[in-house]
Enzyme design. Structure first.
Site, PDB file in Angstrom:
ATOM      1  CB  SER A 104      -0.813  25.342   3.191  1.00  0.00           C
ATOM      2  OG  SER A 104      -0.703  24.022   3.673  1.00  0.00           O
TER       3      SER A 104
ATOM      4  CD  GLU B 286       2.919  14.358   5.739  1.00  0.00           C
ATOM      5  OE1 GLU B 286       2.611  13.366   4.561  1.00  0.00           O
ATOM      6  OE2 GLU B 286       2.640  15.512   5.172  1.00  0.00           O
TER       7      GLU B 286
ATOM      8  CG  ASN C  72       0.457  12.785  -0.803  1.00  0.00           C
ATOM      9  OD1 ASN C  72       0.242  11.507  -0.716  1.00  0.00           O
ATOM     10  ND2 ASN C  72       1.515  13.690  -0.542  1.00  0.00           N
TER      11      ASN C  72
ATOM     12  CE  LYS D 108       0.051  15.283   3.313  1.00  0.00           C
ATOM     13  NZ  LYS D 108       0.283  15.699   3.616  1.00  0.00           N
TER      14      LYS D 108
ATOM     15  CG  HIS E  16       4.955  13.631   1.086  1.00  0.00           C
ATOM     16  ND1 HIS E  16       5.957  14.201   2.734  1.00  0.00           N
ATOM     17  CD2 HIS E  16       4.770  14.584   0.830  1.00  0.00           C
ATOM     18  CE1 HIS E  16       4.570  15.020   2.635  1.00  0.00           C
ATOM     19  NE2 HIS E  16       3.822  15.147   1.768  1.00  0.00           N
TER      20      HIS E  16
ATOM     21  N   GLY F  75       0.489  20.696   4.930  1.00  0.00           N
ATOM     22  CA  GLY F  75      -0.658  20.913   6.419  1.00  0.00           C
ATOM     23  C   GLY F  75      -0.759  21.712   7.370  1.00  0.00           C
TER      24      GLY F  75
ATOM     25  CD  GLU G 131       4.921  18.575  -0.952  1.00  0.00           C
ATOM     26  OE1 GLU G 131       3.789  18.862  -1.638  1.00  0.00           O
ATOM     27  OE2 GLU G 131       5.414  18.047  -0.533  1.00  0.00           O
TER      28      GLU G 131
END
Ligand code: PGA
Length: 251
Positions: free
Chosen positions: A212, A97, A9, A11, A95, A173, A167
């Site tokens: 991560s 985010e 991904n 991003k 996701h 991250g 996730e």
């Protein structure tokens, strides 16, 4: 046997020159990846260029989001048909985010899941709890709610051809990875909740871990029985690290 899937991904990262060297690096080593399917989910604008480079290779490509609408007056949006035009195989939906920064709800994510499937692509449905939710002991309720939104909208069978990415938000991250056992527990829970509705779907659905995952910790995470690959952010931006993760799934 489930075939593991390692998906990058990217991003909002990349450039024409940088993408070329990243993909060249991945393709140079992809022959050593024996077991896992490999894909990269890239920013929309780079999809044509990535598709041209990856066509005819064993690496698939996809998008990180999509509109729920088919076409028309939706300034700034991208439709599933446009992704299909460039032979995208995967689309990340929900996701964290997008849920957190752009207010995507379970219902909207479920709608996106449905349009991606209807267009013949594979949705990667992201689910996961925040640190606060983990500390409250409601991790299972949170992922169940997120997955049940899709089941309510499209039926449990709709997960048969999908991919779920567990996730934990606190691991994305942050450099804090869920321990293999913490991740395995949630993956096993997801499979058990699906098994109550459909055993075949539960056995077949690919459940990736994300948050991560990197070249150092991938092997022990991927060794867990219910972890079927990874959704990789930061470590997918370096060819060597990404390949190490892909190879860690070799069986
Ligand atoms: P990370 O991101 O690997 O950088 O933690 C994973 C993701 O958000 O999909």
């Amino acid at each position: 046997m489930r075939k593991p899937l390692i998906a990058g991904n990217w991003k909002m990262n990349g450039s024409v020159a940088g993408n070329k060297s990243l993909l060249d690096g991945i393709l140079a080593g992809i022959g050593a990846v024996k077991t896992a399917g490999v894909a990269v989910c890239v920013p929309y604008i780079y999809i044509p260029e990535v598709a041209a480079r990856l066509q005819g290779t064993s690496v698939a490509w996809g998008a990180q989001n999509v509109s729920t609408e088919a076409k028309g007056a939706f300034t700034g949006e991208i439709a599933t048909s446009m992704l299909v035009d460039f032979h995208c195989q995967y689309v990340i939906v929900g996701h964290s985010e997008r849920r957190t920064l752009y207010g995507e709800t379970d219902t909207l994510v479920a709608t996106k899941y449905g349009v991606v499937r209807a267009a013949g692509m594979t949705p990667i449905l992201c689910v996961g709890e925040t640190l606060q939710e983990r500390e409250q002991g409601i991790t299972e309720q949170v992922v169940a709610r997120q997955i049940n939104a899709v089941i309510q909208a499209h039926g449990v069978a709709s997960l048969a051809k999908g991919v779920i990415a567990y996730e934990p938000v606190w691991a994305i991250g942050t450099g804090k990875t869920a321990s293999p056992q913490q991740a395995q527990d949630v993956h096993a829970y997801i499979r058990s909740m699906l098994a109550k509705q459909d055993k075949t779907v539960a056995e077949g659905v690919v459940i990736q871990y994300g948050g991560s995952m990197n070249a150092q910790n991938a092997a022990e995470l991927l060794a867990m029985p219910d972890i079927d690959g990874g959704l990789i952010g930061g470590a997918s931006l370096k060819a060597e690290d990404f390949l190490t993760i892909c190879k860690a799934a070799n069986r």
